[in-house]
Design a protein around this motif. Structure first.
Motif, PDB file in Angstrom:
ATOM      1  N   ASP A 258       4.409  10.002  12.866  1.00 53.81           N
ATOM      2  CA  ASP A 258       2.844  10.211  12.502  1.00 53.81           C
ATOM      3  C   ASP A 258       2.424  10.626  10.995  1.00 53.81           C
ATOM      4  O   ASP A 258       1.347  10.711  10.967  1.00 53.81           O
ATOM      5  N   ASP A 259       3.349  11.082  10.503  1.00 58.01           N
ATOM      6  CA  ASP A 259       3.225  11.701   8.971  1.00 58.01           C
ATOM      7  C   ASP A 259       3.745  11.177   7.773  1.00 58.01           C
ATOM      8  O   ASP A 259       3.914  11.365   6.860  1.00 58.01           O
ATOM      9  N   ASP A 260       4.268   9.752   8.285  1.00 58.23           N
ATOM     10  CA  ASP A 260       4.631   8.872   7.006  1.00 58.23           C
ATOM     11  C   ASP A 260       5.887   8.996   6.352  1.00 58.23           C
ATOM     12  O   ASP A 260       6.169   8.226   5.246  1.00 58.23           O
ATOM     13  N   ASP A 261       6.691   9.892   6.784  1.00 58.67           N
ATOM     14  CA  ASP A 261       7.816  10.270   6.024  1.00 58.67           C
ATOM     15  C   ASP A 261       9.146   9.952   6.681  1.00 58.67           C
ATOM     16  O   ASP A 261      10.314   9.730   6.287  1.00 58.67           O
ATOM     17  N   LEU A 262       8.862   9.150   7.948  1.00 51.10           N
ATOM     18  CA  LEU A 262      10.046   8.458   8.743  1.00 51.10           C
ATOM     19  C   LEU A 262      11.131   9.481   9.166  1.00 51.10           C
ATOM     20  O   LEU A 262      12.147   8.773   9.292  1.00 51.10           O
ATOM     21  N   ILE A 263      10.734  10.605   9.357  1.00 51.76           N
ATOM     22  CA  ILE A 263      11.691  11.576   9.678  1.00 51.76           C
ATOM     23  C   ILE A 263      11.138  12.393  10.863  1.00 51.76           C
ATOM     24  O   ILE A 263      10.202  12.852  10.944  1.00 51.76           O
TER      25      ILE A 263
END
Length: 337
Positions: A258-263
């Motif tokens: 959900d935070d667009d860092d793909l982690i």
């Protein structure tokens, strides 16, 4: 178990089992005693012939039984050659027939020991005494017991106590590996022998002294093995799973970010939570080599470092860690913003 035949069919079968002599004498022979219908002795003999309850005794055949008229005139001498014939004969007796066993009669025990009796009372006493000890005689051979122990993991109950998540693994090389209460590993040795017809299992485990010693096999069934030592009772119940790895498989896992860092951080244990892990251990590794060598395990709370990323899962038997399989979890993180 021998099948009870309808009474009308029993008389027909007699011709196949008995040799009768039509002789007449004036009195009951001194070596014969009346066998009363539905008496204690009658019922004990019937039970042996049916091989029920008192299944550790047998008679040495042939037996002969004398049949008399009401005034004790001998009419027939019946020769009985096996258990089936004995049971069929007993079913034809009633209160109107006078019959007597012809002694001596020989009782045969499982260890081939023979007991000769010469009267109704001696026969009844011998059957009662030896029959009461039937439960102490194993009906399994040494090979049967060994195969039972090695076929599957064994769940132990000792003196009524069944330790949680515990199983014994009896190996062909006479070693034992034990997973005790889910996370304690013990090792030991075992052996088996037969003495005077009785099967004994020898167990030595460092750290589990209650299980050590010379255990006599007193009951052997498909569902359980019962052993005794002094006042202790040890039960082994098989826990057979032909493939302990069958529940595990390669997994493709997609998780949302959900935070667009793909982690993303997630729990690896949740992916195999429906698989029985009481007899296998599961560890997670960053490479196939680490999984194969069982080194550098990951913690179950995992954060991916690449996307996608493959995690290697080592599943090994607790009882023998050298038996294992490796599965993969292919993790893909998707942008859900």
């Amino acid at each position: 178990m021998k099948i009870k035949q309808p009474l009308f069919g029993l008389l027909l079968v007699f011709g196949l089992f008995f040799n009768c002599q039509n002789e007449t004498v004036n009195s009951v022979d001194e070596q014969s005693e009346t066998l009363e219908y539905n008496s204690t002795l009658f019922n004990l003999i019937s039970t042996i012939a049916l091989d029920e309850d008192i299944n550790c005794l047998d008679f040495e055949y042939p037996l002969t039984v004398s049949i008399y008229e009401a005034d004790f005139q001998l009419t027939d001498i019946v020769t009985i050659n096996n258990d089936d014939a004995l049971y069929l004969f007993l079913q034809t007796l009633d209160t109107s027939i006078v019959a007597s066993l012809n002694f001596p009669i020989t009782i045969v025990l499982p260890n081939e020991q023979q007991i000769e009796v010469n009267s109704n009372q001696a026969l009844q006493t011998s059957i009662t005494l030896e029959g009461n000890s039937c439960y102490n005689i194993s009906n399994c051979t040494q090979t049967d017991v060994a195969n039972y122990l090695m076929d599957c993991n064994q769940l132990p109950t000792i003196n009524g106590f069944s330790p949680y998540l515990t199983h014994f693994n009896f190996l062909e090389d006479n070693n034992i590996t034990i997973l005790y209460e889910g996370d304690l590993l013990f090792n030991g040795v075992w052996d088996i022998t037969t003495v005077d017809g009785n099967v004994y299992v020898f167990i030595t485990i460092n750290g589990l002294d209650n299980y050590n010693g010379q255990w006599e096999v007193v009951q052997c069934e498909s569902e359980q093995l019962v052993l005794e030592q002094n006042d202790s009772v040890l039960l082994f119940i098989q826990s057979c799973n032909s493939n302990p790895f069958s529940c595990f498989e390669d997994v493709t896992y997609t998780v949302c970010d959900d935070d667009d860092d793909l982690i993303v951080t997630f729990n690896l244990d949740g992916l195999y939570q429906d698989c029985n892990q009481s007899i296998v251990g599961v560890s997670y590794h960053i490479s196939y080599e680490d999984a194969a060598n069982n080194v550098n395990p990951l913690v179950s709370t995992f954060t991916n470092v690449t996307n996608p990323q493959t995690i290697y899962v080592r599943v090994e038997q607790y009882s023998n860690p050298d038996i294992y399989q490796i599965f993969t979890i292919d993790v893909t993180v998707e942008d859900c913003t």
